[in-house]
Structures are given as structure tokens and as C-alpha cells.
Design a protein around this motif. Structure first.
Motif, PDB file in Angstrom:
ATOM      1  N   ALA A  10       1.647  -4.785  -9.246  1.00 12.03           N
ATOM      2  CA  ALA A  10       0.371  -5.166  -9.987  1.00 12.03           C
ATOM      3  C   ALA A  10      -0.662  -3.958  -9.965  1.00 12.03           C
ATOM      4  O   ALA A  10      -1.537  -4.007  -9.038  1.00 12.03           O
ATOM      5  N   CYS A  13      -5.359  -5.071  -9.073  1.00 13.80           N
ATOM      6  CA  CYS A  13      -5.219  -6.213  -8.136  1.00 13.80           C
ATOM      7  C   CYS A  13      -6.282  -6.146  -7.390  1.00 13.80           C
ATOM      8  O   CYS A  13      -6.400  -5.414  -6.576  1.00 13.80           O
ATOM      9  N   GLY A  24      -3.652 -10.041 -11.209  1.00 19.66           N
ATOM     10  CA  GLY A  24      -2.815  -9.542 -10.089  1.00 19.66           C
ATOM     11  C   GLY A  24      -2.949 -10.226  -8.657  1.00 19.66           C
ATOM     12  O   GLY A  24      -2.003 -10.569  -7.992  1.00 19.66           O
ATOM     13  N   TRP A  25      -4.147 -10.297  -8.402  1.00 25.21           N
ATOM     14  CA  TRP A  25      -4.542 -11.021  -7.033  1.00 25.21           C
ATOM     15  C   TRP A  25      -4.217 -12.541  -6.981  1.00 25.21           C
ATOM     16  O   TRP A  25      -3.570 -12.940  -6.030  1.00 25.21           O
TER      17      TRP A  25
END
Length: 419
Positions: A10, A13, A24-25
Motif C-alpha cells: 500500500a 495508506c 490502503g488504510w
């Protein structure tokens, strides 16, 4: 099944963000509810935000591995477009060596490339001896050529440059290697899937990368329906040529709804042109340009409107469509890109994009129907809420991916037993 060890790439993120950082997160956090997750990401953009979030809201089984190029530690240096893409490519190479060392120590069951969602750049994690889930990746969307006649010279140059960069990426042998070695390839849109098939992919799943948390969905669902009059349409986003807001203005003028209003929320290089267009169309008294607002105020404005108009020409995602549907608002969009994947016939109108004139006419027809039929607005709004809750929450995406990883791990185990 036992918890798997999952490696996530990622590049972008960050918690409490939209777009790529949010993808991403939220993907990583959702997957960590089911399996052990290690996330490869950069420290320069997101480390402080991630550490602050984890100190307040710990996520068991989520491990963050930060690294960046030793000779180019700040990915934002030298701009955020071309230079960042070079940084991203080199970072992907470095990610393979970092992942290789981690794999020797941890023993991953599956790898997953999450961000950037860019189909024309390789993922070198495909070289690891474990299954790779690539994507959803996007970027294969283009504004239909018939719409270019309305673009400024600068906008046409942007579209041409975008096509050139994409073409160069498609010729990259490492991108084709990624396609061959990926166990599962996911594309955000049908346009991107077609580009992947043309490059040799045998099977591509369509899956939007955008999502909303359960808290966001609950909050948006609480936005009550405004009074019937005046009926308000709203467009939200950066004022860029490919967002197609000029199509929304022309459609609103053609719809000829003297008691309706059209709000445009956002800022960008098309601000002056759009204001001038509203004057030329003689609808300036019905159109309000709200400018760029904090997210809280944006959602407040959404709650005061009845219908989202999002005539984007090449969105890979379309977060605003999910937010509108979660709030129970019908969506008017083009049958292009991410919105075409998210919006159904039950939750709004997806109009074809053969020519600008045809799209404007069909958008105007949708505006008239929604303006005059409150029951239709209510039915589409309720259907949108159900759709987002069932398929577009991060929790539902996490559940889906957890099952996918387990299936891939079982396939590997069967092959190992046979051999």
C-alpha cells in the motif's frame, strides 16, 4: 480456518482520508479483522497519522512496515505527478526486496497489491513464491473521443499525455509479468478490464476499490430527506474538465425546471468557465457555486439536496456516488468508469455516453423524472442505502477478501499435497 499471514503493498495508506490513502488504510484494517496483516507503505506521507490512529484505536494483527528510497526519501519532492510516479515505480522494486526478507522470517500465505490502483505499473511482489491478488487496479478509463471537441487546448493536452503514459506502461514487460504471475486480477472498471485482457490477462474480476465504514454509512443514512420544493441537484468534486460538470449544467438548462436548483460544490481550474457557462445558459439564478468546503459542510449540503449529478468521463472510483447512495439520494451519472459499476438501475440513472448532445439530452430527461416524481426519488434512495450497506462497506469487503485469501491458500495446500 487458521489465521493467514497476509502481505499488503500500500504505497498510499493513511487513516481518515479518502481516495488512494483511504483505500490502503481501510483495506488493511478490514482484512486484519480476519488474518494477520503486514502492510508495506511509506513513512513520509503517512507514518505520523498512522501511529496517532493506532495509539487511539489499536488494530490487533496489523503490522506496519515503513520504508522509502534511501536516495529519495520524500516522495512529494519535485511535485506530485510525474516525479511521484517515478518514485512509485522505484519503490515497488524496493518493496520486493523488503518483502523477500520478511517472507523468509514470517512465511506469508498470500500477497495483495492495494495501492496505487494503477494497472499500467507493475507489482514486483508477483515474483514472490506465494499467490498475489493484484488490485482492484484502474486507470484504463478514457474520455470518449466525441467529447474532446468541448475540451480546451490544455484539457486535450492532459488527455493526450495521460494516454501516452498509459501506453508506455502497457509496453513495460514487468507489467505483463505481473499479469502472468498474479493468481487473481481485479479491475475497478470494465474499461480497465478490457485493457488487461488486451495485455494477456485470462480472467479479470470487476470490483470497485471505494468503500465506506459502517460508521460513515450509519451517519449518512441519518440525513433526512429535504422538503420537496425546491428540488435540488448537487455535484461535488474538483472542477476539472473530465469531471463533466459542464454536461450537468447543460442538462439542467435543457431540463427546463424553473423551480429547481443546482448546487456545485468544489473548486478547480474550471471554476470561471463553469460560471460563464451558467450565465450563457441563463440559469445563473438557479445555480449556486459553493466553492471548496470542509467535509462536514459538504455532507450538510448533500443533506439539503435531493439528487447527485456526477457526469464524470473517466473516474476509476467514484466515492461521492457511494456517499450519495448511502444518504438515500439517487445518482445521475454517465455509464462510464467507476460510477457505472457502483450505480444500478434501481439506485439512479446511468446514461450512455455516445456524444455530448445525446448524454446531455438523457441527463436532462433523468432530471425531469426525478424532479417530478418524489416516489421515484424515495425508491431509488432506499435501494441505494441497501446496496451500499450490503456490498460497499469496508467490513463487507474485508469479509470477501478473507474468503478469497483462504481459497487461494487452500489451492496452494492441495498442490503441495499432490506434489
Amino acid at each position: 480456518m487458521k489465521r493467514l499471514n497476509v502481505l499488503i503493498s500500500a504505497y498510499s495508506c493513511e487513516p481518515n482520508r479518502g481516495s488512494e490513502p483511504g483505500v490502503g488504510w481501510n483495506m488493511a484494517r478490514a482484512i486484519a479483522k480476519h488474518h494477520n496483516v503486514w502492510v508495506l507503505t511509506r513513512p513520509d506521507e503517512s507514518k505520523d497519522a498512522i501511529e496517532a490512529e493506532l495509539s487511539q484505536n489499536p488494530v490487533p494483527n496489523l503490522h506496519i512496515v515503513y520504508f522509502t528510497l534511501p536516495f529519495w526519501q520524500d516522495s512529494m519532492r519535485w511535485g506530485q505527478s510525474g516525479a511521484m510516479q517515478i518514485h512509485y515505480y522505484l519503490w515497488q522494486i524496493q518493496a520486493y526486496f523488503v518483502a523477500q526478507r520478511l517472507h523468509r522470517d514470517i512465511g506469508f500465505d498470500v500477497a495483495h497489491h492495494v495501492t496505487f490502483v494503477k494497472y499500467s505499473s507493475p507489482c514486483f511482489l508477483s515474483l514472490l513464491p506465494i499467490p498475489l491478488v493484484w488490485g482492484p487496479v484502474g486507470g484504463g478509463e478514457s474520455a470518449p473521443r466525441s467529447f474532446w471537441k468541448d475540451f480546451s487546448l490544455r484539457a486535450k493536452a492532459y488527455e493526450l499525455a495521460r494516454l501516452c503514459v498509459r501506453t508506455v506502461g502497457e509496453l513495460d514487460p514487468f507489467v505483463r509479468l505481473t499479469i502472468r504471475r498474479s493468481a487473481v486480477i481485479r479491475a475497478t472498471t470494465h474499461d480497465t478490464a478490457r485493457r488487461l485482457y488486451a495485455m494477456g490477462a485470462m480472467d479479470v474480476e470487476i470490483a470497485t476499490e471505494s468503500g465506506l465504514s459502517s460508521d460513515e454509512i450509519d451517519r449518512l443514512s441519518q440525513l433526512g430527506q429535504p422538503a420537496n420544493a425546491p428540488v435540488r441537484f448537487i455535484s461535488m468534486g474538483r472542477l476539472l474538465h473530465w469531471k463533466g460538470f459542464y454536461l450537468g449544467l447543460r442538462a439542467f438548462a435543457e431540463a427546463d425546471l424553473p423551480n429547481a436548483e443546482y448546487w456545485i460544490c468544489g473548486d478547480g481550474p474550471e471554476w470561471d468557465q463553469l460560471q460563464q457557462l451558467a450565465q450563457d445558459l441563463k440559469i445563473e439564478s438557479q445555480v449556486t457555486f459553493l466553492g471548496r468546503l470542509p467535509r462536514e459542510q459538504v455532507l450538510e449540503k448533500l443533506g439539503q439536496c435531493h439528487v447527485l449529478v456526477h457526469p464524470s468521463l473517466h473516474d476509476s472510483g467514484g466515492w461521492v456516488c457511494l456517499e450519495a447512495m448511502a444518504a438515500g439520494r439517487p445518482v445521475l451519472c454517465l455509464d462510464l468508469g467507476g460510477p457505472a459499476v457502483q450505480v444500478t438501475k434501481d439506485t439512479g440513472f446511468k446514461v450512455s455516453a455516445m456524444t455530448p448532445e445525446q448524454s446531455i439530452h438523457d441527463l436532462a430527461d433523468g432530471m425531469r423524472q426525478l424532479a417530478h416524481d418524489g416516489d421515484l426519488r424515495q425508491r431509488m434512495g432506499d435501494a441505494g442505502k441497501r446496496l451500499v450497506q450490503s456490498f460497499h462497506s469496508w467490513e463487507s469487503k474485508g469479509n470477501e477478501l478473507a474468503h478469497l485469501y483462504e481459497s487461494l491458500a487452500m489451492q496452494v495446500e492441495k498442490v503441495s499435497c499432490v506434489s
